[in-house]
Write an enzyme that holds these catalytic residues in place. Structure first.
Site, mmCIF file in Angstrom:
data_model
loop_
_atom_site.group_PDB
_atom_site.id
_atom_site.type_symbol
_atom_site.label_atom_id
_atom_site.label_comp_id
_atom_site.label_asym_id
_atom_site.label_seq_id
_atom_site.Cartn_x
_atom_site.Cartn_y
_atom_site.Cartn_z
ATOM 1 N N HIS A 100 -4.673 -3.706 0.242
ATOM 2 C CA HIS A 100 -5.069 -5.110 0.249
ATOM 3 C C HIS A 100 -5.975 -5.298 1.472
ATOM 4 C CE1 HIS A 100 -0.910 -5.309 -1.419
ATOM 5 N NE2 HIS A 100 -1.355 -6.291 -2.172
ATOM 6 N N ASP A 103 -4.045 -5.600 4.629
ATOM 7 C CA ASP A 103 -3.285 -4.444 5.131
ATOM 8 C C ASP A 103 -4.088 -3.707 6.187
ATOM 9 O OD1 ASP A 103 -1.553 -4.905 2.979
ATOM 10 O OD2 ASP A 103 -2.505 -3.368 1.731
HETATM 11 C C1 XLS Z 1 4.124 -6.708 -5.755
HETATM 12 C C2 XLS Z 1 3.042 -5.882 -6.260
HETATM 13 C C3 XLS Z 1 1.951 -5.604 -5.239
HETATM 14 C C4 XLS Z 1 0.704 -5.169 -5.944
HETATM 15 C C5 XLS Z 1 -0.528 -5.264 -5.104
HETATM 16 O O1 XLS Z 1 5.214 -6.776 -6.324
HETATM 17 O O2 XLS Z 1 3.563 -4.709 -6.796
HETATM 18 O O3 XLS Z 1 2.381 -4.675 -4.309
HETATM 19 O O4 XLS Z 1 0.793 -3.887 -6.438
HETATM 20 O O5 XLS Z 1 -0.829 -6.576 -4.786
#
Ligand code: XLS
Ligand code: NI
Ligand code: NI
Length: 436
Positions: A100, A103
């Site tokens: 993201h 991140d």
């Molecule tokens: C949350 C999601 C997230 C996505 C990315 O539950 O799995 O981690 O994969 O935004």
């Protein structure tokens, strides 16, 4: 600089190895059904759990020991994390990673400053990608952590939050393009509701449709050719997420004329939360031409949350691989470990044990699935089960040669349908067990 001095390069040593830092099943160059394991899986490590996960839970503080991370929201700390991440990817031998926007880089005091910070870190990411050959499987924007998104992003009741989210995704798309990302993911974040009394659902869904069209149009205008993926999840953090499962997502995509531009990124723990098996979500999506990528993890049978544990169950991965082999794989998607070490696994080396286990579990699942397919009994029983559709009446119906009138006439003449045969579920389960 070695951030994981205790960990060697992880190599394949075979099923009998007792070396905790070796693969027992994942052998990247081994060919299964005409393709190397590396290409079957296209394994990817996630930045958020692996390099930003702290071990905090609703009952307690962070637990993870991450000696390289000073906990500050500074660019220096963010840049150092890139070094750590790429050492990790390289030692583990994964070809991809995913992140993201938030991140990898800290937020600044304004959107402009935040974008500048992101650009700074993206430069470092790009250098490391070029140096190591490790690629970006997908990028995404975090539209859920910052308090501005309490009511959602594209489905917020606050129009300026919609605008902010649009700006953020615009930038995330540019960055994903800059880094050669092969896909772009939308997980629903807080797109959903907590309470229908204060929710105009129709309006929110219309806004979400508009938002995705804006993303598609902008991607086109900058030449981003990666696949767009929606990631279904039924609840958490909202009590109802609009992208609740594969079928709901596909219905949404069709209703809003987006089906040509999107596929799905399916996650095991999300399937569980939706009351489906991962195999169901995969079969349904593949049947609709929408299988894009997978987030590999698993829930806990006794906890009702998205615990995002690493997969260790051969039945699960064998089922996933049966579907993938049947439909010809995931590329340009991949198997992305959206999984975290548990709160008690606090040392950096645990990150390796977790990923080694996940990769081995998938590799073993692949071998099991390939063996089941080579054996052929399952397939033969499936073919036999539908054999009434291969000729005579079944074939005529499939070819559109019948209607209610002709079918009624036929059944009035015959009096009743032919007798059914056994579904043989226990036998099928016994056959599968022979390969586990
Ligand atoms: C949350 C999601 C997230 C996505 C990315 O539950 O799995 O981690 O994969 O935004
Ligand atoms: Ni996910
Ligand atoms: Ni998840």
């Amino acid at each position: 600089m070695a951030y994981f001095p205790e960990v060697p390069q992880i190599e394949y040593e075979g099923p009998h190895s007792k070396n905790p830092f070796a693969f027992r099943w994942y052998n990247p160059n081994e060919v299964v059904e005409g393709k190397t394991m590396r290409d079957h899986f296209r394994f990817s490590v996630v930045y958020w759990h692996t390099f930003r996960g702290t071990g905090a839970d609703p009952f307690g503080s962070p637990t993870m020991l991450r000696p390289w991370d000073d906990g500050s929201p500074t660019l220096d700390n963010a840049r150092k994390r890139v070094e750590v991440a790429f050492e990790f990817f390289q030692k583990l031998g994964v070809p991809y990673y995913a992140f993201h926007d938030r991140d990898v880089a800290p937020e600044g005091a304004s959107l402009a400053e935040t974008n500048r910070f992101l650009d700074e870190v993206v430069k470092v990411l790009k250098e490391h990608q070029e140096k190591t050959g490790i690629k970006l499987l997908w990028g995404t924007a975090n539209l859920f952590s910052n308090p501005r998104f309490i009511h959602g992003a594209a489905t917020s009741c606050n129009a300026e939050v919609f605008a902010y989210a649009a700006a953020q995704v615009k930038k995330a798309l540019e960055v994903t393009l800059e880094l050669g990302g092969q896909n772009y993911v939308f997980w629903g974040g807080r797109e959903g509701y907590q309470n229908l009394y204060n929710t105009d659902m129709k309006r929110e869904l219309d806004h979400l449709g508009q938002f995705f069209h804006m993303a598609v149009n902008y991607a086109k205008s900058i030449g981003f050719k990666g696949t767009f993926l929606i990631e279904p999840k039924p609840k958490e953090p909202t009590k109802h997420q609009y992208d609740s499962d594969a079928a709901a997502c596909i219905n949404f995509l069709r209703s809003y004329d987006l089906i040509d531009y999107f596929k799905l990124n399916l996650e095991t723990n999300h399937a569980t939360l939706a009351g489906h098996s991962m195999m169901h979500e995969m079969e349904y999506s593949a049947a609709q031409g929408c299988l894009g990528s997978i987030d590999a993890n698993t829930g806990d049978e006794l906890l009702g949350w998205d615990t995002d544990q690493f997969p260790t169950n051969y039945y699960l991965t064998a089922q996933i691989m049966l579907v993938l082999l049947k439909y010809g794989g995931l590329a340009p998607g991949g198997v992305n470990f959206d999984a975290k070490v548990r709160r008690e696994s606090i040392e950096p080396s645990d990150l390796f044990h977790a990923h080694i286990g996940g990769m081995d579990t998938f590799a073993r699942g692949l071998k099991i699935a390939a063996a089941i397919r080579a054996d052929g009994r399952l397939k033969n029983m499936l073919d036999e089960r539908y054999s009434s559709w291969n000729s005579g009446l079944g074939q005529e119906i499939e070819r559109g040669k019948h209607d209610f009138v002709s079918l009624e006439k036929l059944m009035l003449e015959k009096g009743d349908a032919a007798p059914n045969k056994s579904g043989r579920q226990e036998l099928l389960e016994n056959i599968v067990n022979q390969f586990i």
